[in-house]
Design an enzyme around this catalytic site. Structure first.
Site, PDB file in Angstrom:
ATOM      1  N   THR A 152      33.584  50.799 -38.353  1.00  0.00           N
ATOM      2  CA  THR A 152      32.893  49.674 -37.746  1.00  0.00           C
ATOM      3  C   THR A 152      33.635  48.364 -38.009  1.00  0.00           C
ATOM      4  O   THR A 152      34.343  48.239 -39.008  1.00  0.00           O
ATOM      5  CB  THR A 152      31.462  49.574 -38.337  1.00  0.00           C
ATOM      6  OG1 THR A 152      30.907  48.301 -38.019  1.00  0.00           O
ATOM      7  CG2 THR A 152      31.466  49.696 -39.857  1.00  0.00           C
ATOM      8  N   ASP A 153      33.415  47.387 -37.145  1.00  0.00           N
ATOM      9  CA  ASP A 153      33.998  46.052 -37.372  1.00  0.00           C
ATOM     10  C   ASP A 153      33.312  45.329 -38.531  1.00  0.00           C
ATOM     11  O   ASP A 153      33.810  44.319 -39.028  1.00  0.00           O
ATOM     12  CB  ASP A 153      33.911  45.197 -36.094  1.00  0.00           C
ATOM     13  CG  ASP A 153      32.489  44.939 -35.606  1.00  0.00           C
ATOM     14  OD1 ASP A 153      31.529  45.524 -36.155  1.00  0.00           O
ATOM     15  OD2 ASP A 153      32.330  44.143 -34.650  1.00  0.00           O
ATOM     16  N   GLU A 154      32.148  45.875 -38.989  1.00  0.00           N
ATOM     17  CA  GLU A 154      31.392  45.167 -40.032  1.00  0.00           C
ATOM     18  C   GLU A 154      32.134  45.139 -41.366  1.00  0.00           C
ATOM     19  O   GLU A 154      31.827  44.322 -42.237  1.00  0.00           O
ATOM     20  CB  GLU A 154      29.993  45.772 -40.175  1.00  0.00           C
ATOM     21  CG  GLU A 154      29.259  45.723 -38.846  1.00  0.00           C
ATOM     22  CD  GLU A 154      27.770  46.016 -38.911  1.00  0.00           C
ATOM     23  OE1 GLU A 154      27.157  45.814 -39.960  1.00  0.00           O
ATOM     24  OE2 GLU A 154      27.227  46.438 -37.867  1.00  0.00           O
ATOM     25  N   LYS A 208      31.043  51.692 -45.613  1.00  0.00           N
ATOM     26  CA  LYS A 208      32.021  52.039 -44.567  1.00  0.00           C
ATOM     27  C   LYS A 208      33.412  51.552 -44.982  1.00  0.00           C
ATOM     28  O   LYS A 208      34.410  52.229 -44.766  1.00  0.00           O
ATOM     29  CB  LYS A 208      31.622  51.441 -43.212  1.00  0.00           C
ATOM     30  CG  LYS A 208      30.401  52.063 -42.560  1.00  0.00           C
ATOM     31  CD  LYS A 208      30.547  53.534 -42.194  1.00  0.00           C
ATOM     32  CE  LYS A 208      31.502  53.791 -41.054  1.00  0.00           C
ATOM     33  NZ  LYS A 208      31.461  55.199 -40.596  1.00  0.00           N
ATOM     34  N   TYR A 230      25.647  48.784 -46.157  1.00  0.00           N
ATOM     35  CA  TYR A 230      26.215  49.614 -45.081  1.00  0.00           C
ATOM     36  C   TYR A 230      27.694  49.328 -44.915  1.00  0.00           C
ATOM     37  O   TYR A 230      28.538  50.234 -44.981  1.00  0.00           O
ATOM     38  CB  TYR A 230      25.471  49.365 -43.755  1.00  0.00           C
ATOM     39  CG  TYR A 230      26.220  49.891 -42.534  1.00  0.00           C
ATOM     40  CD1 TYR A 230      26.474  51.246 -42.382  1.00  0.00           C
ATOM     41  CD2 TYR A 230      26.674  49.012 -41.532  1.00  0.00           C
ATOM     42  CE1 TYR A 230      27.174  51.731 -41.270  1.00  0.00           C
ATOM     43  CE2 TYR A 230      27.367  49.478 -40.427  1.00  0.00           C
ATOM     44  CZ  TYR A 230      27.618  50.843 -40.292  1.00  0.00           C
ATOM     45  OH  TYR A 230      28.309  51.310 -39.204  1.00  0.00           O
TER      46      TYR A 230
END
Ligand code: NAD
Ligand code: TYD
Length: 349
Positions: free
Chosen positions: A130-132, A159, A155
């Site tokens: 993810t870009d997060e 990741k 989260y």
């Protein structure tokens, strides 16, 4: 080619599984999924009898189960999507995210490394991320593949950790890997705890639309089938060891997106203009809420000729139509566990 897809019963995984089965009849696809609250085999009803498809119920956290699975099937490639994926849940229960996203990923990396016995010719471990992991942008700028990691939620921290392990297995053992970091996805089969399906469901049922904080948080939205197409491209043409950012060049502040959804829903439900907007309710902000995500997707555009195919307004309308004409799917997921979770999340907010 025998491919293990993990998390294939989830939102993005179901689109990837369907795409691989439809486009590559020579592949045998194994879908390994624990069927958590987010895993739903109804997402794959249309392909479940495909002779090249096999569902495997199991937990990526269970190392001996994973090792046995790899010994039994000798997979050629892994497309790893299984994860705990919802930021709000990670705030309530971070450990679950460490187990699945970190330990589960390392279990898969170990099993792949051992099963391929360091003869990596023709093998590939594709990690979907993810870009997060890059943290939060201010009002300017974009995430590139070389942006430093700066996760803020449990989260995104889990990741980020899994991404580091995937790269470590490449650097240390030579495991062939690719990683992609994608922006927010939307489309059919998304569990209605995420913003767009949650709002569609609530508008339909005249329930309030909870907008966190001032609603000025910005996300870059991508049609889920475009993400599945990008994964297909990277899987087949991406370079070993590389990272690709995937995004829509499509930034929306949450409040504007919700108002656009309200407009479409009023139209589709034949309600007077402005009906849905009355449901907008500003609620307490998410702790550690990232202000803005925006992807610089020029690398995948240049290297693999990828551009999003669906314009957001069109995709949003199609998404609304899908949820409205799939009542049974929505009713099934909004009963049971989801309801209990929903109450815990939103009562007293
Ligand atoms: P999802 O929550 O809809 O699906 C996750 C799937 O993983 C479910 O089917 C669940 O049952 C399965 N799963 C969870 N824990 C498991 C375990 N321990 N063992 C086996 N299976 C397990 O998630 P999604 O939105 O489809 O996201 C898929 C992947 O894409 C995730 O890795 C996520 O980080 C990444 N991603 C998501 C988005 C997005 O906007 N949704 C954007 C970028 C990247
Ligand atoms: P979400 O769909 O949870 O994705 P992510 O947190 O991974 O970006 O949320 C998208 C944005 O919408 C995020 O800024 C949080 C916000 N949001 C709300 O304002 N209300 C809600 O009920 C939800 C679920 C999210």
């Amino acid at each position: 080619m025998k491919i293990l897809i993990t998390g294939g019963a989830g939102f993005i995984g179901s689109h990837v599984t369907r795409r691989f089965l439809t486009n590559y009849p020579a592949y045998k696809i194994y879908n390994l999924d624990k069927l958590t609250y987010a895993g739903n085999l109804e997402n794959l009803k249309d392909i479940e009898s495909n002779p090249n498809y096999q569902f495997v119920l199991g937990d990526i956290v269970d190392a001996s189960f994973i090792n046995n699975l790899f010994s039994t099937h000798s997979f050629d490639a892994v497309v790893h999507l299984a994860a705990e994926s919802h930021v709000d849940r990670s705030i309530t229960n971070p450990l679950e995210f460490v187990f699945t996203n970190v330990i589960g990923t390392v279990n898969l990396l170990n099993a792949a490394k051992n099963s391929w016995k360091e003869n990596f010719e023709g093998k590939m471990f594709y990690h979907v991320s993810t870009d997060e992991v890059y943290g939060s942008l201010g009002l300017e700028g974009f995430f590139t593949e070389s942006t430093s990691y700066d996760p803020h939620s449990p989260y995104s921290a889990s990741k980020a950790s899994s991404d580091h392990f995937v790269r470590a297995y490449h650097d240390t053992y030579g495991l062939p890997i690719v990683i992609s970091n994608c922006s927010n996805n939307y489309g059919s089969f998304q569990f209605p705890e995420k913003l767009i399906p949650l709002c569609i469901h609530n508008i339909k049922n005249n329930k309030s639309l909870p907008v966190y904080g001032d609603g000025k948080y910005t996300r870059d939205w991508l049609w889920v089938e475009d993400h599945a197409r990008a994964i297909d491209l990277i899987f087949h043409k991406g370079k070993n060891g590389e990272t690709y950012n995937i995004g829509g060049f499509n930034e929306w502040q949450n409040i504007d997106l919700i108002k656009e959804l309200c407009r479409i829903m009023d139209e589709k439900l034949d309600r007077p203009k402005g009906t849905a907007e009355k449901l907008i309710t500003f609620v307490k902000d998410r702790p550690g809420h990232d202000l803005r995500y925006a992807i610089d997707a020029s690398k995948i555009n240049r290297a693999l000729d990828f551009t999003p195919s669906v314009k957001f307004e069109e995709g949003l309308e199609k998404t609304v139509e899908w949820y409205l004409s799939n009542d049974e799917w929505m009713n099934n997921v909004t009963s049971g566990n989801y309801k209990k979770y929903y109450e815990a999340q939103y009562t007293n907010r």
